[in-house]
Design a protein around this motif. Sequence first.
Motif, PDB file in Angstrom:
ATOM      1  N   VAL A  93       0.775  -1.144  -0.082  1.00 38.19           N
ATOM      2  CA  VAL A  93       0.106  -0.100  -0.019  1.00 38.19           C
ATOM      3  C   VAL A  93       0.661   1.233  -0.105  1.00 38.19           C
ATOM      4  N   MET A  94       1.890   1.282   0.830  1.00 34.18           N
ATOM      5  CA  MET A  94       2.792   2.393   0.814  1.00 34.18           C
ATOM      6  C   MET A  94       3.616   2.833  -0.357  1.00 34.18           C
ATOM      7  N   THR A  95       3.877   1.821  -1.173  1.00 34.39           N
ATOM      8  CA  THR A  95       4.438   1.829  -2.649  1.00 34.39           C
ATOM      9  C   THR A  95       3.258   2.778  -3.373  1.00 34.39           C
ATOM     10  N   VAL A  96       2.154   2.453  -3.441  1.00 26.02           N
ATOM     11  CA  VAL A  96       0.951   3.113  -4.225  1.00 26.02           C
ATOM     12  C   VAL A  96       0.916   4.625  -3.778  1.00 26.02           C
ATOM     13  N   LEU A  97       0.871   4.501  -2.441  1.00 24.36           N
ATOM     14  CA  LEU A  97       0.904   6.142  -2.019  1.00 24.36           C
ATOM     15  C   LEU A  97       1.945   7.010  -2.200  1.00 24.36           C
ATOM     16  N   ARG A  98       3.342   6.257  -1.992  1.00 24.27           N
ATOM     17  CA  ARG A  98       4.508   7.246  -2.349  1.00 24.27           C
ATOM     18  C   ARG A  98       4.614   7.666  -3.816  1.00 24.27           C
ATOM     19  N   VAL A  99       4.363   6.477  -4.805  1.00 25.51           N
ATOM     20  CA  VAL A  99       4.441   6.952  -6.344  1.00 25.51           C
ATOM     21  C   VAL A  99       3.491   7.964  -6.469  1.00 25.51           C
ATOM     22  N   THR A 100       2.193   7.925  -5.950  1.00 28.58           N
ATOM     23  CA  THR A 100       1.111   8.751  -6.146  1.00 28.58           C
ATOM     24  C   THR A 100       1.610  10.390  -5.854  1.00 28.58           C
ATOM     25  N   ALA A 101       2.302  10.147  -4.657  1.00 28.12           N
ATOM     26  CA  ALA A 101       2.544  11.545  -4.043  1.00 28.12           C
ATOM     27  C   ALA A 101       3.743  11.978  -4.666  1.00 28.12           C
ATOM     28  N   SER A 102       4.742  11.349  -5.006  1.00 29.76           N
ATOM     29  CA  SER A 102       6.036  11.882  -5.656  1.00 29.76           C
ATOM     30  C   SER A 102       6.100  11.824  -7.334  1.00 29.76           C
ATOM     31  N   ASP A 103       5.386  11.422  -8.118  1.00 37.45           N
ATOM     32  CA  ASP A 103       5.470  11.492  -9.317  1.00 37.45           C
ATOM     33  C   ASP A 103       4.415  12.100 -10.189  1.00 37.45           C
ATOM     34  N   PRO A 104       4.753  13.429 -10.431  1.00 36.18           N
ATOM     35  CA  PRO A 104       3.488  14.254 -10.714  1.00 36.18           C
ATOM     36  C   PRO A 104       2.804  13.668 -12.136  1.00 36.18           C
ATOM     37  N   LYS A 105       3.602  13.054 -13.143  1.00 34.48           N
ATOM     38  CA  LYS A 105       2.977  12.473 -14.228  1.00 34.48           C
ATOM     39  C   LYS A 105       2.212  11.325 -13.843  1.00 34.48           C
ATOM     40  N   ALA A 106       2.507  10.452 -12.873  1.00 33.22           N
ATOM     41  CA  ALA A 106       1.746   9.090 -12.512  1.00 33.22           C
ATOM     42  C   ALA A 106       0.302   9.841 -11.602  1.00 33.22           C
ATOM     43  N   ARG A 107       0.651  10.761 -10.840  1.00 34.41           N
ATOM     44  CA  ARG A 107      -0.423  11.469 -10.134  1.00 34.41           C
ATOM     45  C   ARG A 107      -1.275  12.134 -11.185  1.00 34.41           C
ATOM     46  N   ARG A 108      -1.143  12.746 -12.184  1.00 36.59           N
ATOM     47  CA  ARG A 108      -2.194  13.165 -13.291  1.00 36.59           C
ATOM     48  C   ARG A 108      -2.708  12.239 -13.651  1.00 36.59           C
ATOM     49  N   VAL A 109      -2.133  11.368 -14.225  1.00 33.49           N
ATOM     50  CA  VAL A 109      -2.972  10.047 -15.025  1.00 33.49           C
ATOM     51  C   VAL A 109      -3.575   9.350 -14.216  1.00 33.49           C
ATOM     52  N   PHE A 110      -3.255   9.161 -12.826  1.00 31.46           N
ATOM     53  CA  PHE A 110      -4.185   8.501 -11.821  1.00 31.46           C
ATOM     54  C   PHE A 110      -5.287   9.434 -11.427  1.00 31.46           C
ATOM     55  N   GLU A 111      -5.084  10.614 -11.566  1.00 36.55           N
ATOM     56  CA  GLU A 111      -6.282  11.736 -11.100  1.00 36.55           C
ATOM     57  C   GLU A 111      -7.390  11.478 -12.417  1.00 36.55           C
ATOM     58  N   ILE A 112      -6.836  11.237 -13.651  1.00 36.14           N
ATOM     59  CA  ILE A 112      -7.738  11.421 -14.764  1.00 36.14           C
ATOM     60  C   ILE A 112      -8.432  10.027 -14.819  1.00 36.14           C
ATOM     61  N   VAL A 113      -7.817   8.936 -14.676  1.00 36.04           N
ATOM     62  CA  VAL A 113      -8.482   7.816 -14.465  1.00 36.04           C
ATOM     63  C   VAL A 113      -9.370   7.336 -13.565  1.00 36.04           C
ATOM     64  N   THR A 114      -9.121   8.039 -12.018  1.00 40.61           N
ATOM     65  CA  THR A 114     -10.125   7.995 -10.849  1.00 40.61           C
ATOM     66  C   THR A 114     -11.122   8.851 -10.873  1.00 40.61           C
ATOM     67  N   LEU A 115     -11.082  10.130 -11.347  1.00 39.47           N
ATOM     68  CA  LEU A 115     -11.799  11.386 -11.202  1.00 39.47           C
ATOM     69  C   LEU A 115     -12.419  12.081 -12.355  1.00 39.47           C
ATOM     70  N   LYS A 116     -11.715  11.844 -13.646  1.00 34.15           N
ATOM     71  CA  LYS A 116     -12.018  12.448 -14.582  1.00 34.15           C
ATOM     72  C   LYS A 116     -12.528  11.629 -15.912  1.00 34.15           C
ATOM     73  N   MET A 117     -12.501  10.387 -15.938  1.00 28.46           N
ATOM     74  CA  MET A 117     -12.855   9.486 -16.653  1.00 28.46           C
ATOM     75  C   MET A 117     -14.437   9.031 -16.340  1.00 28.46           C
ATOM     76  N   GLU A 118     -15.371   9.777 -17.189  1.00 28.46           N
ATOM     77  CA  GLU A 118     -16.796   9.429 -16.899  1.00 28.46           C
ATOM     78  C   GLU A 118     -17.076   7.937 -17.762  1.00 28.46           C
ATOM     79  N   PHE A 119     -18.300   7.492 -17.733  1.00 29.00           N
ATOM     80  CA  PHE A 119     -18.527   6.299 -18.237  1.00 29.00           C
ATOM     81  C   PHE A 119     -18.754   6.559 -19.661  1.00 29.00           C
ATOM     82  N   VAL A 120     -17.998   6.777 -20.567  1.00 28.00           N
ATOM     83  CA  VAL A 120     -18.230   7.092 -21.878  1.00 28.00           C
ATOM     84  C   VAL A 120     -17.598   5.730 -22.739  1.00 28.00           C
ATOM     85  N   ALA A 121     -17.964   5.700 -23.869  1.00 25.90           N
ATOM     86  CA  ALA A 121     -17.602   4.829 -24.956  1.00 25.90           C
ATOM     87  C   ALA A 121     -15.954   4.769 -24.889  1.00 25.90           C
TER      88      ALA A 121
END
Length: 205
Positions: A93-121
């Motif tokens: 779990v801590m690896t997931v949290l560290r990568v999310t917090a420290s890598d801006p690109k990974a964080r932005r893509v993760f944010e898109i996937v979790t918060l900005k990706m609506e259920f569209v085709a």
Amino acid sequence: MARKTKAEAAATRDSILDAAEKLFAEQGVSRTTLQHIASEAGVTRGAIYWHFLDKGALLQAMMERAKMPLEEAMLLLDTNEGGDPMQDLREYVMTVLRVTASDPKARRVFEIVTLKMEFVADAVVMREGRREKQLIWMQRVETRLKQAKALGSVRQDLDPVTVANGMWIIMDGLIRNWLFDTDAYDLVELGGAVMDTYLSGLRNC
């Protein structure tokens, strides 16, 4: 017009992906058109279609380019086979949290996937891919929990599936709330404290 070199083509592809990441993060996937991305990248729509079949393929390439937290954690757990199962779970779990917090690109893509990706085709494949990775992640957690039970490290009445779901909900909730306001708390520090509390409740007294 002269044919682009491989380096020029790669640079164009990266500029398209950079533009897509920026716009997806700012306005969501469904509200972002290929024309928006082309304008942001300074290319034509034809250039986008040269590199990507459609928006779904562009999303897939964006995910593949970023170092995603779940993949990093699964790699870690796979290489630590035979270690202390409970410590492995915490570090997982801590690896997931560290990568999310420290890598801006990974964080932005993760944010898109979790918060900005609506259920569209265009996002169906990505949603399915994320769900598949979640199931793989949970299977690894369940395996470690079964090992811990066999060693007597945790209570014998624990259901590995329930515990794995609980870990996922905690981790996912920590990240989602932090992405809404990254100044609200230190993701790694609070995440470590929360996981220690959760895991301590699983151990044999």
